[in-house]
Design a protein around this motif. Structure first.
Motif, PDB file in Angstrom:
ATOM      1  N   TRP A  38       0.864  -1.269   0.035  1.00 37.89           N
ATOM      2  CA  TRP A  38      -0.140   0.019   0.015  1.00 37.89           C
ATOM      3  C   TRP A  38       0.767   1.064   0.005  1.00 37.89           C
ATOM      4  CZ3 TRP A  38      -3.453   3.010  -1.293  1.00 37.89           C
ATOM      5  CH2 TRP A  38      -3.699   4.362  -0.590  1.00 37.89           C
ATOM      6  N   ALA A  75     -14.589   0.776  -7.561  1.00 37.03           N
ATOM      7  CA  ALA A  75     -12.833   1.024  -7.814  1.00 37.03           C
ATOM      8  C   ALA A  75     -12.769   2.514  -7.625  1.00 37.03           C
ATOM      9  CB  ALA A  75     -12.294   0.364  -8.913  1.00 37.03           C
ATOM     10  N   VAL A  78     -13.281   3.869  -4.235  1.00 40.35           N
ATOM     11  CA  VAL A  78     -12.299   3.426  -3.441  1.00 40.35           C
ATOM     12  C   VAL A  78     -11.111   4.286  -3.711  1.00 40.35           C
ATOM     13  CG1 VAL A  78     -10.738   1.674  -2.925  1.00 40.35           C
ATOM     14  CG2 VAL A  78     -13.148   0.935  -3.152  1.00 40.35           C
ATOM     15  N   SER A 125      -9.739 -10.291  -1.609  1.00 39.09           N
ATOM     16  CA  SER A 125     -10.305  -9.585  -0.941  1.00 39.09           C
ATOM     17  C   SER A 125     -11.507 -10.574  -0.213  1.00 39.09           C
ATOM     18  CB  SER A 125     -10.903  -8.428  -1.521  1.00 39.09           C
ATOM     19  OG  SER A 125     -12.077  -8.766  -2.223  1.00 39.09           O
ATOM     20  N   ILE A 245      -7.840  -1.553   0.729  1.00 43.50           N
ATOM     21  CA  ILE A 245      -9.092  -1.609  -0.029  1.00 43.50           C
ATOM     22  C   ILE A 245     -10.213  -2.428   0.251  1.00 43.50           C
ATOM     23  CG2 ILE A 245      -9.787  -2.571  -2.247  1.00 43.50           C
ATOM     24  CD1 ILE A 245      -7.177  -1.703  -3.693  1.00 43.50           C
ATOM     25  N   THR A 248     -11.970  -0.184   2.917  1.00 42.58           N
ATOM     26  CA  THR A 248     -12.744   0.898   2.339  1.00 42.58           C
ATOM     27  C   THR A 248     -13.788   0.582   1.900  1.00 42.58           C
ATOM     28  OG1 THR A 248     -10.360   1.894   1.827  1.00 42.58           O
ATOM     29  CG2 THR A 248     -12.425   2.555   0.419  1.00 42.58           C
TER      30      THR A 248
END
Length: 275
Positions: A38, A75, A78, A125, A245, A248
């Protein structure tokens, strides 16, 4: 210097050299082995998202050749919340994991099914949507069940979870005359319409949307082949990026943003993350 002493000195120098070389060769990590995935995205200010740009409604090109879709809206939101730019990178779906692990993209976010095979090479995820593989036929055909397709031809997208679902149904696959693998679902549906195949095996999410957009020309058989979940794929070591992500998306679920995006594309909230 004696030969034995010289050998020992040279061996020590080589060992130190290899030690430093190893420290400099860490992948997405600092010198202490910490995950920096990240931090690196934040530093460059851009997330490169890999996708199949012909996979409506998750990600596809509209009449203006712009890439749009449910996953694209998620996306973009995010990226906005994280203060980075989003770069959409179309890829060959059949080699998606190679695209990811060679560093050409930072994640795969395009209705990707979580499978045991992909879990070996991809970090996922949390699941954010349920799906299943279904058979699509022409609306005026006589086919009502998958058994009616014995001796017939079906099409599916190469490298997709449709192929995995078909492999899991050995008796059904053996009953078929032919299985045609094409680049994307749009081509599969074109083959169905022209009569080159008798059915298409594809994601229900995509099939329902395709039928909604194209009218009553097609029909989905009642019995699905396999239940699935969609997830976002990352490199196995990029836990920091995945977590950022993922968290979020959970925030977006909690404040109702994902519900609004889902209702825009599907008329109702069919998301699963944060629930």
């Amino acid at each position: 210097m004696k030969k034995s002493l010289l050998v020992k000195v040279l061996s020590g120098v080589m060992a130190v050299a290899f030690l430093f070389a190893g420290c400099g060769n860490t992948d997405k990590a600092g010198s202490n082995g910490a995950d920096k995935s990240w931090d690196e995205i934040k530093e460059k200010g851009e997330l490169v998202l890999g996708l199949d740009d012909s996979f409506p409604p998750m990600g596809y090109r509209d009449d203006n050749n712009e890439i749009v879709g449910y996953d694209i809206d998620l996306a973009k939101e995010v990226a906005s919340r994280l203060g980075i730019e989003l770069k959409l990178q179309p890829i060959n779906w059949d080699t998606k994991d190679q695209e990811l692990n060679t560093g050409n993209i930072d994640c795969i976010w395009n209705g990707m099914t979580i499978t045991d095979t992909l879990k070996k090479v991809v970090l996922f995820s949390d699941p954010y949507m349920n799906n299943q593989q279904v058979l699509v036929v022409m609306a005026d055909s006589s086919y009502q069940t998958k058994e009616d397709l014995a001796g017939k031809s079906i099409a599916l997208q190469a490298g997709s979870s449709a192929k995995i679902a078909l492999e899991s149904k050995e008796d059904f696959k053996a009953s078929l005359k032919e299985v045609v693998e094409l680049k994307d679902n749009t081509l599969c549906m074109m083959d169905l319409q022209t009569g080159n195949v008798d059915a298409v095996l594809m994601d229900e999410i995509v099939a329902r949307y395709f039928i909604q957009m194209k009218g009553e020309k097609y029909r989905v058989l009642d019995e699905g082949l396999a239940a699935e979940e969609y997830g976002i794929g990352f490199r196995k070591n990029d836990v920091q990026l995945m977590t950022k992500i993922n968290d979020t998306l959970k925030e977006m679920a909690a404040d109702g943003t994902i519900t609004k995006i889902s209702e825009k594309w599907f008329g109702k909230d069919i998301s699963t993350i944060g629930k």
